[in-house]
Design an enzyme around this catalytic site. Structure first.
Site, short mmCIF file in Angstrom:
data_model
loop_
_atom_site.label_atom_id
_atom_site.label_comp_id
_atom_site.label_asym_id
_atom_site.label_seq_id
_atom_site.Cartn_x
_atom_site.Cartn_y
_atom_site.Cartn_z
N ASN A 89 -60.04 -83.57 -23.98
CA ASN A 89 -59.71 -84.85 -23.35
C ASN A 89 -60.80 -85.83 -23.69
OD1 ASN A 89 -57.44 -83.71 -21.90
ND2 ASN A 89 -59.02 -82.58 -20.81
N CYS A 142 -68.61 -83.75 -21.68
CA CYS A 142 -68.04 -83.78 -20.34
C CYS A 142 -68.48 -85.04 -19.58
CB CYS A 142 -68.48 -82.54 -19.56
SG CYS A 142 -67.81 -82.49 -17.89
N SER A 189 -67.23 -71.15 -19.71
CA SER A 189 -67.01 -72.21 -20.70
C SER A 189 -67.87 -71.90 -21.91
CB SER A 189 -67.40 -73.56 -20.10
OG SER A 189 -66.63 -73.78 -18.93
N LEU A 190 -67.28 -71.23 -22.86
CA LEU A 190 -68.05 -70.74 -24.00
C LEU A 190 -68.14 -71.81 -25.09
CD1 LEU A 190 -69.53 -68.27 -25.12
CD2 LEU A 190 -67.35 -67.49 -26.07
N HIS A 191 -67.02 -72.29 -25.53
CA HIS A 191 -66.91 -73.37 -26.52
C HIS A 191 -67.46 -73.06 -27.90
CE1 HIS A 191 -65.16 -75.78 -23.48
NE2 HIS A 191 -66.26 -75.92 -22.78
N CYS A 239 -73.34 -83.26 -11.75
CA CYS A 239 -73.54 -81.91 -12.30
C CYS A 239 -74.97 -81.75 -12.76
CB CYS A 239 -72.59 -81.67 -13.47
SG CYS A 239 -72.58 -79.95 -14.03
N CYS A 286 -57.91 -77.71 -8.20
CA CYS A 286 -59.14 -77.70 -9.00
C CYS A 286 -60.18 -78.42 -8.15
CB CYS A 286 -58.87 -78.42 -10.31
SG CYS A 286 -60.35 -78.60 -11.31
N CYS A 291 -73.55 -80.94 -20.63
CA CYS A 291 -72.61 -80.75 -21.74
C CYS A 291 -72.23 -82.12 -22.30
CB CYS A 291 -71.37 -80.02 -21.25
SG CYS A 291 -71.75 -78.47 -20.44
N SER A 325 -65.47 -70.96 -12.45
CA SER A 325 -65.78 -71.23 -13.85
C SER A 325 -67.24 -71.65 -13.98
CB SER A 325 -64.88 -72.35 -14.36
OG SER A 325 -65.21 -72.68 -15.68
N GLU A 330 -64.26 -85.54 -6.80
CA GLU A 330 -62.82 -85.55 -7.05
C GLU A 330 -62.28 -84.13 -7.05
OE1 GLU A 330 -62.75 -89.63 -9.71
OE2 GLU A 330 -62.86 -87.75 -10.77
N CYS A 342 -59.51 -81.81 -17.44
CA CYS A 342 -60.82 -81.17 -17.60
C CYS A 342 -61.81 -82.12 -18.24
CB CYS A 342 -60.75 -79.98 -18.56
SG CYS A 342 -59.76 -78.63 -18.03
N GLY A 351 -69.29 -80.30 -11.25
CA GLY A 351 -70.42 -79.46 -10.87
C GLY A 351 -70.39 -78.08 -11.47
N GLU A 352 -71.52 -77.41 -11.31
CA GLU A 352 -71.66 -76.05 -11.81
C GLU A 352 -71.71 -75.13 -10.58
OE1 GLU A 352 -71.58 -74.12 -14.54
OE2 GLU A 352 -72.11 -72.53 -13.14
N1 SAH Z 1 -69.50 -76.27 -14.81
C1 SAH Z 1 -68.40 -75.35 -14.81
C2 SAH Z 1 -67.23 -75.91 -14.06
C3 SAH Z 1 -66.58 -77.12 -14.72
S1 SAH Z 1 -65.11 -76.55 -15.39
C4 SAH Z 1 -68.07 -74.96 -16.22
O1 SAH Z 1 -68.62 -75.54 -17.13
O2 SAH Z 1 -67.30 -74.02 -16.42
C5 SAH Z 1 -64.60 -77.81 -16.40
C6 SAH Z 1 -64.07 -77.22 -17.69
O3 SAH Z 1 -63.64 -78.30 -18.53
C7 SAH Z 1 -65.14 -76.49 -18.47
O4 SAH Z 1 -64.59 -75.42 -19.17
C8 SAH Z 1 -65.59 -77.56 -19.44
O5 SAH Z 1 -66.23 -77.02 -20.55
C9 SAH Z 1 -64.29 -78.22 -19.76
N2 SAH Z 1 -64.45 -79.58 -20.26
C10 SAH Z 1 -65.46 -80.42 -20.03
N3 SAH Z 1 -65.25 -81.60 -20.65
C11 SAH Z 1 -64.06 -81.49 -21.26
C12 SAH Z 1 -63.27 -82.39 -22.03
N4 SAH Z 1 -63.67 -83.63 -22.26
N5 SAH Z 1 -62.08 -81.94 -22.49
C13 SAH Z 1 -61.66 -80.70 -22.22
N6 SAH Z 1 -62.36 -79.81 -21.49
C14 SAH Z 1 -63.55 -80.20 -21.03
#
Ligand code: SAH
Length: 347
Positions: free
Chosen positions: A296, A121, A220-222, A114, A107, A118, A197, A94, A339, A165-166
């Site tokens: 989300n 996700c 994507s630190l979180h 992937c 995007c 995570c 990203s 997508e 996302c 994907g990564e």
């Molecule tokens: N694999 C890469 C590219 C994906 S980017 C990465 O992790 O950066 C997708 C972004 O959405 C990432 O920052 C991820 O952490 C974030 N993400 C994943 N699931 C999410 C969710 N349910 N709600 C909000 N952000 C989310």
């Protein structure tokens, strides 16, 4: 058994020129075909009208064009458009068009599924099926550029590799796609308008720095507390935060380009003072900014968006330390285009 025909877009311009010479034809035909494939976006050899019928047939005997097909398009109430992109082997990824008043962002996906895991996700649940080819990444961008012109009367302005994907686990193909996107023969876009990203793979961040790439980096630190990050992003056990930090320092030293941290605040997970302090400390190590992303929901509620108060506590602490922080509202939630929601639900 017949060997499968090769995807012609895997060939460089020089390789195409050489192919024509090897067929006893002139090398400039290679340039013509290259232009058809990339600048003009031909889907079939039939489209290449300045080549003779015999040449088109000859190409067809040797090659295929593995062009994507946009199968289905959904439009959100907020204008976001989601494309289901069918690949030549039937798999689907997508990509999303995100419009604002002044610009459109694409995007795009870099893998089918992937490689990472995570917990929050939806894409992670699909597992990785395969890497996308450079042409398949490029086509997603071209499709969104067309939609942007059609629906919003302006060309695509930005690209984020934040779809499925990564990207750093498919590094070579992502780089080749970006080369085409930025080249004059492709879309001629500035690399400064492209953000890759990553979930944070230190070795690959160093490689990008060594390759002196010109696009932007988001991570994507979180969470900047190791144990918590390892819980929500299990793969990161292999990549301690110290290694990530050192790789990012190296990136900044080489590129002088600020890092963007993507960060979701979840109730009961990282909405504590300990996590805020850890993030502030982490941010002080490398010039950066922080995007606080709205969560989300994707499932039964294991993860929940933290309260407004917690998010404000993050912003206050970051700003008090001179770190730019922005809250990013979700777009396209009603069509599962936000996302973390890309999971081929309709496919
Ligand atoms: N694999 C890469 C590219 C994906 S980017 C990465 O992790 O950066 C997708 C972004 O959405 C990432 O920052 C991820 O952490 C974030 N993400 C994943 N699931 C999410 C969710 N349910 N709600 C909000 N952000 C989310």
């Amino acid at each position: 058994m017949e060997t499968p025909k090769k995807d012609i877009r895997a060939l460089s311009k020089q390789q195409l020129r050489d192919f024509f010479t090897s067929q006893g034809d002139q090398s400039f035909r290679g340039n013509q075909v290259y232009e058809w494939l990339w600048s003009k976006g031909a889907h079939t050899f039939e489209d290449m009208t300045n080549l003779s019928k015999a040449t088109r047939l000859m190409l067809q005997e040797h090659f295929v064009i593995n062009h994507i097909q946009v199968d289905q398009m959904q439009k959100s109430d907020d204008g976001t458009v989601k494309n289901a992109v069918r690949l030549h082997d039937g798999l689907v990824v997508e990509s999303v068009l995100i419009p604002t008043e002044t610009r459109t962002t694409a995007c795009v996906s870099s893998q089918v599924g992937c490689s990472l895991d995570c917990n929050f996700c939806a894409t992670a649940r699909l597992k990785r099926m395969r890497n996308l080819e450079p042409g398949e990444i490029y086509d997603q961008v071209v499709a969104i550029d067309k939609e942007s012109r059609l629906y919003y009367n302006h060309p695509l302005s930005n690209i984020v590799f934040m779809g499925m994907g990564e990207p750093l686990m498919n590094y070579n193909n992502v780089i080749k796609a970006i080369e085409m996107i930025t080249s004059e023969e492709g879309l001629g876009m500035s690399p400064k308008r492209i953000t890759v990203s990553t979930s944070g793979i230190p070795k690959m961040i160093r490689k990008m720095a060594d390759d002196e790439v010109k696009f932007k980096l988001a991570v994507s630190l979180h969470c900047a507390v190791e144990e918590i990050r390892n819980q929500i992003m299990p793969f990161s056990k292999n990549f301690p935060l110290t290694e990530l930090r050192e790789a990012l320092q190296y990136w900044y030293q080489k590129t002088k380009s600020k890092v963007t941290y993507e960060y979701v605040v979840w109730k009961g997970i990282n909405d504590t003072k300990v996590c805020i302090d850890a993030l502030v400390k982490f941010c002080k190590q490398v010039p950066c900014k922080v995007n606080l992303i709205e969560y989300n929901p994707i499932d039964d509620g294991e993860f929940q968006q933290a309260s407004q108060v917690s998010i404000e506590a993050y912003i206050d602490a970051l700003e008090a330390n001179g770190i730019v922080a922005k809250v990013r509202r979700s777009r396209g939630k009603d069509i599962d285009a936000a996302c973390g929601q890309l999971a081929n639900k309709e496919a």
